[in-house]
Structures are given as C-alpha cells and as structure tokens.
Design a protein around this motif. Structure first.
Motif, mmCIF file in Angstrom:
data_model
loop_
_atom_site.group_PDB
_atom_site.id
_atom_site.type_symbol
_atom_site.label_atom_id
_atom_site.label_comp_id
_atom_site.label_asym_id
_atom_site.label_seq_id
_atom_site.Cartn_x
_atom_site.Cartn_y
_atom_site.Cartn_z
ATOM 1 N N SER A 16 0.297 -1.079 0.250
ATOM 2 C CA SER A 16 -0.067 -0.270 0.164
ATOM 3 C C SER A 16 1.002 1.290 -0.164
ATOM 4 O O SER A 16 0.258 2.327 -0.636
ATOM 5 N N THR A 17 2.089 1.397 0.145
ATOM 6 C CA THR A 17 3.171 2.297 0.523
ATOM 7 C C THR A 17 3.406 2.932 -1.130
ATOM 8 O O THR A 17 3.888 3.996 -0.686
ATOM 9 N N ARG A 20 0.982 5.711 -2.085
ATOM 10 C CA ARG A 20 0.579 7.102 -1.732
ATOM 11 C C ARG A 20 1.789 8.410 -2.285
ATOM 12 O O ARG A 20 3.097 7.790 -2.428
ATOM 13 N N THR A 23 4.550 13.079 1.276
ATOM 14 C CA THR A 23 4.117 13.752 1.969
ATOM 15 C C THR A 23 5.141 14.857 1.530
ATOM 16 O O THR A 23 6.046 14.407 1.251
ATOM 17 N N THR A 100 -7.963 3.143 -4.307
ATOM 18 C CA THR A 100 -8.169 4.396 -3.478
ATOM 19 C C THR A 100 -8.517 5.456 -3.798
ATOM 20 O O THR A 100 -8.955 6.074 -2.522
ATOM 21 N N ASP A 329 3.422 8.267 4.186
ATOM 22 C CA ASP A 329 2.160 7.782 4.869
ATOM 23 C C ASP A 329 2.422 9.325 5.782
ATOM 24 O O ASP A 329 3.191 10.000 6.374
ATOM 25 N N ASP A 330 1.061 9.905 5.161
ATOM 26 C CA ASP A 330 0.208 10.828 6.733
ATOM 27 C C ASP A 330 0.680 10.878 8.323
ATOM 28 O O ASP A 330 1.407 12.120 9.078
#
Length: 900
Positions: A16-17, A20, A23, A100, A329-330
């Motif tokens: 899943s990373t 994204r 950031t 997503t 990720d956040d």
C-alpha cells in the motif's frame, strides 16, 4: 497468502505504500515557474517529467497533483519498483492504486485483480479495457501517476501503458516521472496536443529559485556572488543544492567549502554527499548505511537492520535532519530514501563494509518473511546471494499460492530464481507442476512433473501419489480418461494419509471419469463423499470444480433441480472466494448458463455465457469450453447475430486444434452443422460432417461422446438431403444405446432429433410416439429448450400432441396436461379443425399471410424465422390441404371456412 502476524511486530500493509505520493517536507520550494506552465497547458493526456536523479521530478509531480486534487480531481499514485517489470505485478499494483480513489468500484477492481492471477498473458487487454471503463465512469477527472517509470523495461508493460493512453476516456490523464525519456509514442501525442514534456533543463533551479531555496528556505547567510557561484557550480541541480545547504549549515568556513568543490571533483554530488555524511555522528551514519539496503522502511524494520531498539526514533531523526528520507504516509510510519541518496549509501556500504551487505539483506529477508511478504523476502535473499534461502521461501509458500488460485504469482517468483533452482526440490517442482497444469500449460506442467519424478526420494509414497494426481489432472485437461482412474486410485483409497487438496482434486478427477463411463450415480455420490475434503482445502478452486462436476453428472441424468443446486453453489462460492471474473467463477458460470438455457431462460443463460467468454472460453475441461463456444454461438445465432456466432465457432475450432481436443472439435463442428442447415446450406453442412473426427483416438466414454456427435450430425445432414430413412436408422441406434446406458439427457435430445426426422419423412404417428415417449422427463424437469431446439418440424409434432392431449388420444403412456405441453412452445396452441383439415395456429397464421399476397421472405421476417422454415411450414400446409401451391392452398382454405 499471508503468514500469521508476528507478535509485537509492525506488519506492513503489503504494497500500500506504493499507492501514496511522498508527503510534503518543509525544505522544498514551490516550483511556480513550472506549475504555471502545467496550468497553461490545461488537461493534457500525458505529462512526462524526465531528468537524472536529484532534479526534483517527484517534488514537481506532487505539487502539481496537490493542485489538481484541490480542484476536485482524483489522483491515483503508483510508485514503481523493479518487480513491476512483469505485466502480472504491474497490473496488480495499478489496480491497487486505482482502488484508493474509486472505493465504489472496489468489488470490480478486486475481481480484476483476481482475474490477473489466472493468466496475465491472456487477460491484460481485457483488464485494461475494463479499468478504462471504470475510470471513465468516475464523476471527476482522474490522474494516474507513475513514479520512477525508468525502472520499467518490459515490453508488455510498455504496451499496457500505451493502451491506457490510446484508449483513455476524456476524464483521464497520466503523469510520468522518469530518469530517462520514456520509450513511448511521445511524438504522436505531441502532434495531437496531448503531451507536456518537462526535462532536466526545465527542472534546474534558476538563480532566483536557488536564492529562495538556499537563503529564504534554508536560512543560509550567503552573498549574491556566493549564490550565483553555487548555482553555476551545481548547474541548478536541485539535489546538489540541498547537499550544499546541509554541508554549509554547521560548516566553520563556508567560503572555503564553496570554493573547494567547484570544478575540482569528478562528481559534485559525490563530494557533497561525502561531506554531509562525514559530519554525522558515527551511530547515525551507521544507521543510514545499514538501512539503505531496503526500498522502504518502518521503525521495526529499521530496528531489525541496525540491531537497535529505537528504529522509529532513528528514522524520525533522519527526517528532521533532512537527510533525503521521505515519509510515505501521513502517519510517518513508512519512509524511503531519495533514490540519489540511497544509491550513494549503498555504494559506500559496499566500499566500507562489504562483509555486511549480505548479512543486512538476509536480516531484511527474514523480516519480510515473518511479515508474510514473500516477494520482498525472496528479493532480499537473492540480493544476499542466498539462492538456496530464496528458493526455500518460494517452496514454503508455493502450494498456498496454488490453492488460492494465485498460480501466476507463484510462477512469477519462480522466474526470479535461477532456472535450475528447483531441480532437486520435489515439493517445489510439485507446486510448479500444479500451477502450470491448472493454467493449462500442458508442456510446462509435464516438464515439471517429469523432473519431479527423477528428483523424488526413493520410497516417498506420498509424493509419488500426489505426482500421479497431477498427471491425471493433466490427462483430463487433455480429455483423456484411459489412465486417470488408475492414477488417482491410491489417493482415494487412503485419503487420511494425504493433504486435503490432493484428495479433493483426486475425487474430482474420479468424478470426471465416472460420468464419462456412465456411472452417473457414482459420480454424484463421489462428490458427496469429497465435500469434507473440499471444505478443508485452503482455497476454493477444487471445491468449485467438484460442485461443477456434480452438476454435470446430475444434468446427464436430467436431474436438473439437483444440478441447479450444485452449479448455483459453485458460482456463489467462486465469486465470494475468488472474485466475479475469476477463472473458477467463469467455469462455473459456463455450466450454470447451460442449465439456464435448457430451462428456456435464454436471457440469464446469455449473461452467464457472455461472462464466461469475456476473456475467451479457453479454460477448464471440454464441457466448460463447449458451453463457452458452441452453446454461446447457438444463443447468438438465435438472437440474429449470425456472423458473431460464426466467429465464436471459428475461435473454438482454433482452440480445439491447438490444444488437441478432439471432442471439442466435434462439438464445435456439430453446432456449425446445425447453423448451416438452419441457413439452408446443406452442401456446406455435408462437407463439415465429413470432416468431423471419430472417437478412435480416445478411450471409453470420451470416444463414445465423439462418435455420438459425429453420428447425430451426419443424421441431420442426411435428413436435410432427403434421406430420412437413413437418418432415422442412425438416430434410433443412438437413442437405444443411450437409453440402455442411462444417459437420459442425451437420449432425450436424440429422441427430439429423431421425431423431427420422422416428421419430415411424413411419418406423423411415429414422430408423435417418439416425442411423446421423451416428454415425460422433459416436462417434469422443466427443460423445454431441448424440444424447442428441434426446430419447426418438432414444433409441428408438439402442436398436434397438444390437440391429442385435449382430445384424450395421447399416443403412448400417460397424457400430460395440454398446458404443460404448451410450455414447450412458449405460447398457447390455437387449433382450427374441420371434417378434413387440422391446422395449427402457426400454420393458420402463415396461410392468412399467403391470402394477402406475402412473399416467403416477408413471411419469414414477420415470424422472425428463416425462409427455409417458412418453406417447411408451407409443405405441411399443402399436404394437409391437398394443394400443390399457395394459390390452391388459399382456395381450399376458403372452401373449408378457414379464411374470411
């Protein structure tokens, strides 16, 4: 396939990373100059940002995407890795990225992901086309972003992206970042005004941006000449300027450093990186070097690599120091190094600590293995030079991949290993044989199985028995039963000694052999016996097959309610466990579609058959393929799509030829003859019939099935040629043989065909007796399509039988209710009877059209039938009225009061 979660450990969300975008970090400037350019170009099909490492490609992409996202666009991000150089992995990760931003399409995307696991080579175009439909249906603009496209050199993956670009809906655009100009049809897109290309020259900081970055953002005290010198010396290279800012922050003599690096070093970046690293505390430098072996990091993984207990704190400190560590990720749980910095760290690790590289990769491999992430674990084992360890990992998970229908994933992992890695590993060879067998790659499956037998330790009866089951599975996919029963016998005699998967598949193979040996009851009982073993397998693949085979066995006896229960259960199980479009779901849909067809539910049958054939019906045993090609073609032909039906039959014939499936070739040929005869092409039908194979090349029930198709097709041609007596003789023999063997469905179908031949031979009483004898089971089991497929001659017999049922003159046995018989026709039968004339409702309708001067072609169009069918009806009408032509027929009908 996921391993149990290790106690006290952070298990990553698989890949899943990758979905994204990095950031924002605080030491970047807004690339206003370039963002203005992108805004000016508006909604462009493709944005390509390409430059060597360290030019701020990803930063610009993220800034642009945040802008369009704030404007309501949906942004899907895919960070590419080396393993995306295979269509299977690339498509899987692409679907994960889209998931997503399209949560409402979760089920469809999951189905596509499961579909890829069946055979990526065959499904790539379908998956991409369906994905584009889902994206096009989105209520907002969608931006697909591929970061680090330079990692992709696989031609099939390049073709996948070109397909996305060529057929993109109007709301879709693509953003690529790459270290080199991608090998895509950029000129074609540029001509169309669909391309914006930003290269290294555009990405370099100009003097104003360099000043903003160094002085305003990083707070360095620099004079104008210093900024200009640094900008010129680095040529606006963003990464070098960031390294400058880190180097100057605690530097005692900034001017000396600025003078020192410019022009005197082979690589400005290398020099500055060394300068930054040498200024770090020893423990922090060691943490950088040891963690650089991984593409992504979390605190627990960092602890594993460094041997420290504060891995998360180390990562957070590296981020605070701006050491090119980007959060993924956040929550700032997952990180990755900037590629330029990571490359340097790895080179320095190999230079200064060559003995530690393999050790660190093995630690990473262990961690990913415990987390249940086999692909990463294998990659790190190979990076450590530990082929044996990597092979151990693949072997450990191999059969779980097979039982969960992830055969392509397993073979993808095998492709990472040396070609001989599994040669002395029977269990791994067994899994490879299973995977190839279930994907119907016969040659590869047989090669793995042959190698397995040579590697088997002497006396390992369990492995020998499982190898026999694999061989039997290969055999039935090739439509051979001559040795399959013997091969699976030992797995069924002592089932508790084997894995449930082996017993479940063995039971399925035995069931297949049973119903082809006309042991129909034993076939159904076998599946009742096998249900506990199906329930204990870790995946649903064998269980779905078992339910389908139980359904096929029940259909062969016209136990249609039981068959519907089995097949509905198979479809529901396959869809819930493997996905709507999975291999298992499509196979089950084919058989349930056939059952719906038999019950006259043509719309439902067509939906299921189309679902089965979306990706081609080339899968499963012959029963599945015959439904997917021959029956689907019949439905399309009855819908009027004659050309499409012919294409389906041609495709099915090619598949039969390529796979050497004689029974499929016979089934396709038989259906082609039916359609040719419906079109009045008797000579062409004769030629096809002469080319049909016989059963001499097969064994037992398979051979009998081939001969039955050939003989019944020849009978149809003979009758069309006028040799009704010869056709009837052939069919009478077939009906007698099938009745004796208990093949109730086949006997009913052939009886309907025989009744049609007798009707065309004007043997009306014989036709009525033949059809009446077959109708009891047809009506009881509610399968009217068996009769409807008999065509207009059989319809005429049914119409007379309705009259007989009403009059109490049923020819044989107990008479059904007239209303039951009318269900075979789909309409109420109106009869007009005089002292000497007995016309059916359809005949009377045609007679009225003759009275107003309609041509045969006009009558055919009005009734949605062929001209030949109209001619057949006219022959019956003339016979009943004693007329020689249409004028006489109308005149006689008027005398009898049949026409106003």
């Amino acid at each position: 396939m996921t391993a149990p979660e290790p106690a006290g450990r952070t298990v990553p969300p698989h890949v899943s990373t990758r979905f994204r975008a990095p950031t924002h970090v605080h030491n970047v400037i807004e690339r206003r100059r370039l963002l203005d350019r992108l805004r000016a170009d508006g909604a462009t099909r493709l944005v390509v940002i390409h430059a060597p490492a360290g030019y701020g490609k990803t930063t610009l992409a993220v800034q642009r995407l945040r802008e369009v996202e704030s404007g309501g666009a949906l942004v899907a991000w895919l960070g590419l890795h080396d393993d995306d150089n295979a269509p299977h992995w690339f498509l899987s990760h692409l679907l994960g990225a889209v998931r997503t931003v399209l949560p409402d399409a979760e089920e469809s995307l999951r189905d596509l992901a499961e579909l890829i696991e069946q055979n990526a080579e065959d499904t790539q175009r379908y998956v991409l086309s369906t994905l584009l439909e889902l994206l096009g249906a989105a209520a907002a603009p969608v931006v697909l972003t591929f970061d680090d496209w330079h990692l992709i050199d696989d031609a099939a993956v390049h073709h996948a992206l070109v397909h996305l670009l060529d057929f993109a809906p109007s709301n879709l655009s693509v953003v690529l970042t790459s270290r080199r100009r991608p090998r895509l049809p950029l000129s074609r897109l540029r001509v169309r005004g669909q391309l914006v290309e930003i290269d290294a020259d555009a990405l370099r900081f100009d003097l104003a941006e360099a000043r903003e970055f160094l002085v305003e953002l990083n707070g360095l005290t620099l004079h104008g000449d210093d900024v200009a010198r640094l900008s010129a010396g680095t040529d606006g290279w963003v990464a070098a300027l960031q390294l400058v800012s880190l180097s100057l922050r605690d530097c005692a003599d900034p001017e000396a450093l600025i003078r020192g690096f410019s022009g005197r070093h082979h690589s400005v970046g290398e020099y500055l990186t060394e300068n930054v690293l040498d200024a770090l505390p020893a423990d922090l430098l060691d943490a950088l070097l040891t963690t650089s072996v991984c593409d992504r990091l979390c605190g627990d993984l960092a602890s594993e690599l460094t041997g420290r207990t504060d891995g998360q704190a180390v990562l957070e400190e590296l981020e605070i120091r701006n050491l090119f560590l980007r959060p993924l990720d956040d929550e700032r749980e997952w990180f990755r190094y900037h590629h330029l910095f990571a490359d340097h760290l790895r080179r320095r690790l190999r230079r200064d600590h060559p003995d530690r590289v393999a050790v660190l990769h093995l630690r990473a491999s262990d961690w990913f293995a415990r987390a249940g992430l086999a692909p990463e674990a294998v990659s790190h084992a190979l990076a450590a030079g530990e082929v044996g360890r990597a092979t151990d990992l693949v072997e450990q998970h191999a059969m779980s991949f097979v039982e969960h229908s992830r055969m392509v994933s397993l073979l993808g992992l095998m492709n990472r290993l040396p070609s001989t890695a599994a040669d002395d590993r029977p269990r791994l060879l067994m899994a490879v044989a299973w995977a190839n067998c279930l994907l119907q790659r016969t040659a590869a499956a047989q090669a793995a199985l042959d190698l397995l037998r040579s590697a088997l330790p002497r006396g390992d009866a369990g492995m020998e028995i499982e190898a026999d089951v694999v061989q039997a599975c290969i055999d039935i996919y090739n439509d051979r039963t001559d040795r399959a029963e013997g091969l699976v016998r030992r797995s069924l005699d002592r089932p508790w000694e084997h894995r449930p998967w082996v017993v479940a598949v063995g039971a399925n193979i035995q069931t297949f052999c049973d119903f082809h040996a006309t042991r129909h009851g034993m076939a159904r009982e076998r599946q009742r016996w096998a249900r506990p073993f199906h329930d204990r397998t870790t995946g649903s693949f064998a269980a779905v097959y078992g339910r389908c085979f139980a359904g096929i066995a029940a259909l062969s006896q016209l136990a249609v309610d039981a068959a519907e229960e089995h097949l509905t259960d198979a479809v529901e199980l396959a869809r819930s466990s493997a996905g709507q479009r999975s291999h298992a779901a499509r196979l089950a849909a084919a058989m349930l579609g056939e059952l719906h067809y038999m019950r006259g539910r043509i719309d439902a049958a067509e939906r299921l058959l189309e679902e089965c054939g979306e990706l081609g019906a080339e899968s499963g045993v012959v029963e599945f393929m015959a439904a997917g090609y021959a029956l689907r073609a019949r439905v399309r032909a009855r819908r009027g799509a004659v050309a499409e039906a012919a294409e389906l039959l041609a495709e099915g014939a090619q598949v039969a030829e390529r796979l050497g499936l004689v029974r499929l070739r016979a089934a396709i040929g038989a259906e082609r003859i039916v359609q040719l005869l419906d079109a009045g092409k008797v000579r062409d039908a004769r030629r096809v019939a002469q080319e049909l194979p016989d059963g001499s090349c097969r064994h037992g029930g398979i051979a009998e099935a081939i001969d039955r198709l050939r003989t019944s097709s020849l009978a149809a041609v003979l009758s069309a040629e006028g040799d009704h007596e010869g056709a009837a003789a052939l069919l009478e023999n077939l009906v007698g043989a099938d009745t004796e063997r208990g093949c109730i469905r086949s006997a009913a179908v052939l009886s309907v065909q025989l009744a049609g031949v007798q009707e065309r031979a004007a043997l009306r009483m014989a036709a009525e007796r033949t059809l009446a004898g077959a109708l009891d089971r047809v009506l009881t089991e509610r399968v009217p399509q068996i009769v409807r497929d008999g065509g207009p001659s059989v319809r005429a017999v049914v119409e007379r039988l309705v009259v007989r049922a009403r009059a109490g003159t049923w020819p044989v046995g107990r008479s059904p209710f007239p209303e039951q018989l009318e269900t075979l026709l789909g309409e109420r039968v109106a009869t007009v009877t005089t002292a000497s004339v007995d016309l059916t409702g359809r005949e009377l309708e045609i007679l009225r059209m003759l009275d107003v001067g309609r041509t045969n072609q006009q009558v055919a169009r009005s009734l949605s039938v062929t001209v030949n069918t109209v001619k057949w009806y006219l022959k019956n009408i003339y016979g009943k009225l004693g007329a020689g032509n249409r004028t006489e027929a109308v005149s006689v009908a008027r005398r009898h009061g049949l026409l106003a």
